[in-house]
Design a protein around this motif. Structure first.
Motif, PDB file in Angstrom:
ATOM      1  N   SER A   8       0.828  -1.221   0.000  1.00 10.76           N
ATOM      2  CA  SER A   8       0.000   0.000   0.000  1.00 10.76           C
ATOM      3  C   SER A   8       0.856   1.262   0.000  1.00 10.76           C
ATOM      4  CB  SER A   8      -0.937   0.012   1.218  1.00 10.76           C
ATOM      5  OG  SER A   8      -0.234   0.348   2.404  1.00 10.76           O
ATOM      6  N   CYS A   9       2.155   1.111   0.290  1.00  9.02           N
ATOM      7  CA  CYS A   9       3.078   2.253   0.285  1.00  9.02           C
ATOM      8  C   CYS A   9       3.633   2.541  -1.115  1.00  9.02           C
ATOM      9  CB  CYS A   9       4.243   2.005   1.241  1.00  9.02           C
ATOM     10  SG  CYS A   9       3.762   1.895   2.976  1.00  9.02           S
ATOM     11  N   LEU A  10       3.281   1.709  -2.092  1.00  8.24           N
ATOM     12  CA  LEU A  10       3.774   1.923  -3.452  1.00  8.24           C
ATOM     13  C   LEU A  10       3.038   3.065  -4.135  1.00  8.24           C
ATOM     14  CD1 LEU A  10       4.132  -1.716  -4.868  1.00  8.24           C
ATOM     15  CD2 LEU A  10       5.995  -0.154  -4.251  1.00  8.24           C
ATOM     16  N   ASP A  11       3.792   3.873  -4.878  1.00  7.52           N
ATOM     17  CA  ASP A  11       3.208   4.906  -5.725  1.00  7.52           C
ATOM     18  C   ASP A  11       2.749   4.273  -7.032  1.00  7.52           C
ATOM     19  OD1 ASP A  11       2.381   7.409  -6.482  1.00  7.52           O
ATOM     20  OD2 ASP A  11       4.322   8.385  -6.126  1.00  7.52           O
ATOM     21  N   LEU A  12       2.049   5.055  -7.841  1.00  7.75           N
ATOM     22  CA  LEU A  12       1.621   4.583  -9.161  1.00  7.75           C
ATOM     23  C   LEU A  12       2.839   4.121  -9.958  1.00  7.75           C
ATOM     24  CD1 LEU A  12      -0.961   4.447 -10.972  1.00  7.75           C
ATOM     25  CD2 LEU A  12      -0.262   6.665 -11.893  1.00  7.75           C
ATOM     26  N   HIS A  13       2.745   2.963 -10.559  1.00  8.63           N
ATOM     27  CA  HIS A  13       3.833   2.339 -11.333  1.00  8.63           C
ATOM     28  C   HIS A  13       5.006   1.891 -10.462  1.00  8.63           C
ATOM     29  CE1 HIS A  13       1.571   3.710 -14.721  1.00  8.63           C
ATOM     30  NE2 HIS A  13       1.852   4.996 -14.508  1.00  8.63           N
ATOM     31  N   GLY A  14       4.812   1.901  -9.132  1.00  2.04           N
ATOM     32  CA  GLY A  14       5.872   1.445  -8.237  1.00  2.04           C
ATOM     33  C   GLY A  14       5.981  -0.072  -8.239  1.00  2.04           C
ATOM     34  N   LYS A  15       7.103  -0.567  -7.696  1.00  7.05           N
ATOM     35  CA  LYS A  15       7.329  -2.013  -7.631  1.00  7.05           C
ATOM     36  C   LYS A  15       7.879  -2.397  -6.267  1.00  7.05           C
ATOM     37  CE  LYS A  15       8.293  -2.338 -12.612  1.00  7.05           C
ATOM     38  NZ  LYS A  15       7.019  -2.930 -13.028  1.00  7.05           N
ATOM     39  N   LEU A  16       7.422  -3.557  -5.793  1.00  9.06           N
ATOM     40  CA  LEU A  16       7.883  -4.136  -4.539  1.00  9.06           C
ATOM     41  C   LEU A  16       8.697  -5.384  -4.864  1.00  9.06           C
ATOM     42  CD1 LEU A  16       7.822  -4.701  -1.419  1.00  9.06           C
ATOM     43  CD2 LEU A  16       5.587  -5.782  -1.775  1.00  9.06           C
ATOM     44  N   LEU A  17       9.936  -5.428  -4.408  1.00 13.13           N
ATOM     45  CA  LEU A  17      10.796  -6.594  -4.605  1.00 13.13           C
ATOM     46  C   LEU A  17      10.908  -7.362  -3.294  1.00 13.13           C
ATOM     47  CD1 LEU A  17      12.929  -8.351  -6.090  1.00 13.13           C
ATOM     48  CD2 LEU A  17      14.645  -6.646  -5.395  1.00 13.13           C
ATOM     49  N   ILE A  18      10.509  -8.633  -3.332  1.00 15.09           N
ATOM     50  CA  ILE A  18      10.645  -9.523  -2.176  1.00 15.09           C
ATOM     51  C   ILE A  18      11.627 -10.628  -2.566  1.00 15.09           C
ATOM     52  CG2 ILE A  18       9.494 -11.171  -0.660  1.00 15.09           C
ATOM     53  CD1 ILE A  18       6.878  -9.569  -1.114  1.00 15.09           C
ATOM     54  N   ARG A  27      33.204 -31.224  -1.192  1.00 22.40           N
ATOM     55  CA  ARG A  27      32.551 -30.253  -0.310  1.00 22.40           C
ATOM     56  C   ARG A  27      31.050 -30.529  -0.267  1.00 22.40           C
ATOM     57  NH1 ARG A  27      36.244 -27.985   2.668  1.00 22.40           N
ATOM     58  NH2 ARG A  27      34.869 -26.184   3.046  1.00 22.40           N
ATOM     59  N   ILE A  28      30.429 -30.234   0.871  1.00 18.89           N
ATOM     60  CA  ILE A  28      28.985 -30.415   1.024  1.00 18.89           C
ATOM     61  C   ILE A  28      28.320 -29.062   0.802  1.00 18.89           C
ATOM     62  CG2 ILE A  28      27.125 -31.157   2.561  1.00 18.89           C
ATOM     63  CD1 ILE A  28      29.350 -32.802   4.066  1.00 18.89           C
ATOM     64  N   ILE A  29      27.521 -28.962  -0.253  1.00 22.04           N
ATOM     65  CA  ILE A  29      26.906 -27.690  -0.639  1.00 22.04           C
ATOM     66  C   ILE A  29      25.397 -27.759  -0.394  1.00 22.04           C
ATOM     67  CG2 ILE A  29      26.632 -25.960  -2.446  1.00 22.04           C
ATOM     68  CD1 ILE A  29      29.564 -26.516  -1.680  1.00 22.04           C
ATOM     69  N   PHE A  30      24.945 -26.959   0.552  1.00 21.01           N
ATOM     70  CA  PHE A  30      23.518 -26.863   0.893  1.00 21.01           C
ATOM     71  C   PHE A  30      22.834 -25.950  -0.124  1.00 21.01           C
ATOM     72  CE2 PHE A  30      20.015 -25.011   3.476  1.00 21.01           C
ATOM     73  CZ  PHE A  30      19.442 -26.172   3.980  1.00 21.01           C
ATOM     74  N   SER A  31      21.686 -26.364  -0.611  1.00 14.65           N
ATOM     75  CA  SER A  31      20.976 -25.555  -1.609  1.00 14.65           C
ATOM     76  C   SER A  31      20.343 -24.337  -0.951  1.00 14.65           C
ATOM     77  CB  SER A  31      19.888 -26.383  -2.297  1.00 14.65           C
ATOM     78  OG  SER A  31      19.096 -25.552  -3.103  1.00 14.65           O
ATOM     79  N   ASN A  32      20.772 -23.159  -1.423  1.00 12.91           N
ATOM     80  CA  ASN A  32      20.307 -21.891  -0.861  1.00 12.91           C
ATOM     81  C   ASN A  32      19.582 -21.071  -1.953  1.00 12.91           C
ATOM     82  OD1 ASN A  32      20.437 -20.001   1.494  1.00 12.91           O
ATOM     83  ND2 ASN A  32      21.565 -18.709   0.068  1.00 12.91           N
ATOM     84  N   ASN A  33      18.929 -21.792  -2.890  1.00 15.33           N
ATOM     85  CA  ASN A  33      18.289 -21.120  -4.027  1.00 15.33           C
ATOM     86  C   ASN A  33      17.309 -20.031  -3.583  1.00 15.33           C
ATOM     87  OD1 ASN A  33      19.675 -23.018  -5.480  1.00 15.33           O
ATOM     88  ND2 ASN A  33      17.896 -24.298  -5.938  1.00 15.33           N
ATOM     89  N   LEU A  34      17.289 -18.949  -4.344  1.00 14.66           N
ATOM     90  CA  LEU A  34      16.464 -17.789  -3.998  1.00 14.66           C
ATOM     91  C   LEU A  34      15.387 -17.526  -5.050  1.00 14.66           C
ATOM     92  CD1 LEU A  34      19.162 -15.225  -2.787  1.00 14.66           C
ATOM     93  CD2 LEU A  34      17.807 -16.799  -1.402  1.00 14.66           C
ATOM     94  N   SER A  35      14.272 -16.977  -4.582  1.00 15.00           N
ATOM     95  CA  SER A  35      13.207 -16.482  -5.462  1.00 15.00           C
ATOM     96  C   SER A  35      13.145 -14.971  -5.334  1.00 15.00           C
ATOM     97  CB  SER A  35      11.848 -17.087  -5.078  1.00 15.00           C
ATOM     98  OG  SER A  35      11.842 -18.482  -5.244  1.00 15.00           O
ATOM     99  N   MET A  36      13.219 -14.293  -6.464  1.00 14.12           N
ATOM    100  CA  MET A  36      13.066 -12.840  -6.493  1.00 14.12           C
ATOM    101  C   MET A  36      11.651 -12.556  -7.017  1.00 14.12           C
ATOM    102  SD  MET A  36      16.277 -13.701  -6.433  1.00 14.12           S
ATOM    103  CE  MET A  36      17.969 -13.195  -6.186  1.00 14.12           C
ATOM    104  N   ILE A  37      10.812 -12.011  -6.176  1.00  4.86           N
ATOM    105  CA  ILE A  37       9.406 -11.789  -6.513  1.00  4.86           C
ATOM    106  C   ILE A  37       9.186 -10.284  -6.706  1.00  4.86           C
ATOM    107  CG2 ILE A  37       7.012 -12.159  -5.813  1.00  4.86           C
ATOM    108  CD1 ILE A  37       8.072 -14.398  -3.928  1.00  4.86           C
ATOM    109  N   VAL A  38       8.818  -9.900  -7.909  1.00  5.60           N
ATOM    110  CA  VAL A  38       8.585  -8.487  -8.227  1.00  5.60           C
ATOM    111  C   VAL A  38       7.075  -8.256  -8.295  1.00  5.60           C
ATOM    112  CG1 VAL A  38       8.984  -6.634  -9.869  1.00  5.60           C
ATOM    113  CG2 VAL A  38      10.766  -8.355  -9.476  1.00  5.60           C
ATOM    114  N   VAL A  39       6.580  -7.376  -7.430  1.00  2.00           N
ATOM    115  CA  VAL A  39       5.141  -7.142  -7.289  1.00  2.00           C
ATOM    116  C   VAL A  39       4.805  -5.761  -7.868  1.00  2.00           C
ATOM    117  CG1 VAL A  39       3.191  -7.179  -5.695  1.00  2.00           C
ATOM    118  CG2 VAL A  39       5.284  -8.441  -5.137  1.00  2.00           C
TER     119      VAL A  39
END
Length: 322
Positions: free
Chosen positions: A190-200, A308-320
């Motif tokens: 709700s804090c976004l201006d017109l044409h604004g975007k929220l990145l999570i 080496r033991i590599i833990f999966s730390n995959n990320l999702s970038m969500i653009v709203v």
């Protein structure tokens, strides 16, 4: 024959739960006590988090997103406006914020940027300010820090009755620690201006964290006080809000090899970060430590690369969209 040693029940108040540990002597000596498990303080979290960053590709993963997607995302921000307003929520020490600010500067050259930061950790705020003081290329950027949690900031805004609007709001890896995730997202949207975007930015459903939290939750102690949430939990909220969004998936890894080495300092700190617990190795029951290490080595959580033991730390970038 001597009677069996009496069992003694100790109650240890900790930050967010009561640990009860039964202690019996191994050698007919006096009863002994085991240190109680407790959650990390803000200062201890900073140290544990640094160990995680030092051994993971999390920031490199974000850099890939910044390079491949962010310029196009930012191209439509603040069109026709004299100033672009940015809000970082849970910005930490500011490294990622400043990378995004510089991309915004490149996409909108010469346009002044008002950058506000919501960050409760005083150490992080101090480090962020020092980073800004050392940067020679931020002359057209103003900074305002709010040393508050996201819910405290929301309350402050609502009490003032004025609702500043922002062109770009980002919430990077911080929703695990908020009290009410749906309402937090709703408020900042709700804090976004017109044409604004929220990145999570949030952990992906394909990450090892998702498997750990879903299948092996019993391996994590009650001192781990965060929310176990991944990208689908966020997109479910966005669907209920009826807003448009787009999800970008990026691979990331975390080298947890040292977590399996007894007495390794970095491995101990990484386990503290993973469990949200101070000195997990020294205070957790041996059976819990063993179960957690077994879970971490499962193929749904980790893979082995060059020993080496590599833990999966995959990320999702969500653009709203606003």
């Amino acid at each position: 024959m001597d009677p069996a040693p009496e069992m003694k029940r100790n109650s240890f108040p900790s930050m967010n739960f009561e640990a009860e540990i039964l202690t019996t002597p191994h050698d007919n000596s006096e009863l002994y006590t085991i240190p109680s498990m407790r959650s990390l303080t803000a200062e201890e979290y900073v140290e544990a988090f640094k160990s995680f960053l030092d051994h993971s590709t999390e920031h490199q993963c974000m850099d890939e997103f910044n390079k491949e997607q962010l310029p196009n995302i930012m191209a439509g921000l603040g069109l026709g406006k004299s100033t672009i307003n940015v809000l970082g929520v849970g910005s930490g020490t500011g490294e990622q914020d400043l990378k995004m600010i510089r991309i915004l500067q490149a996409v909108h050259p010469g346009v002044p940027i008002d950058n506000e930061i919501v960050e409760p950790n005083p150490q992080h705020v101090a480090a962020y300010k020092e980073l800004v003081n050392q940067a020679p290329d931020l002359q057209n950027v103003s900074f305002i820090w709010h040393q508050l949690t996201s819910s405290e900031y929301e309350q402050q805004v609502k009490e003032k009755g004025t609702h500043k609007k922002f062109d770009f709001i980002h919430m990077i890896q911080m929703l695990y620690r908020v009290e009410d995730i749906p309402n937090t997202i709703k408020f900042f949207h709700s804090c976004l201006d017109l044409h604004g975007k929220l990145l999570i930015i949030i952990l992906s459903d394909s990450s090892g964290w998702a498997s750990l939290w879903q299948k092996y939750r019993d391996c994590l102690p009650p001192t781990d006080s965060g929310h176990y949430i991944t990208s689908s939990g966020i997109t479910d909220v966005l669907k209920r809000l009826g807003v448009e969004y787009c999800v970008y998936e990026f691979p990331s890894g975390w080298d947890i090899t040292e977590c399996f080495t007894e007495g390794d300092e970095a491995g101990g700190l990484m386990l503290d970060f993973l469990t949200g617990t101070k000195d997990f190795v020294g205070t957790a029951p041996p059976a819990l430590r063993q179960r957690l290490r077994e879970a971490l080595s499962q193929p749904e959580c980790s893979s082995t690369k060059d020993g080496r033991i590599i833990f999966s730390n995959n990320l999702s970038m969500i653009v709203v969209e606003s």
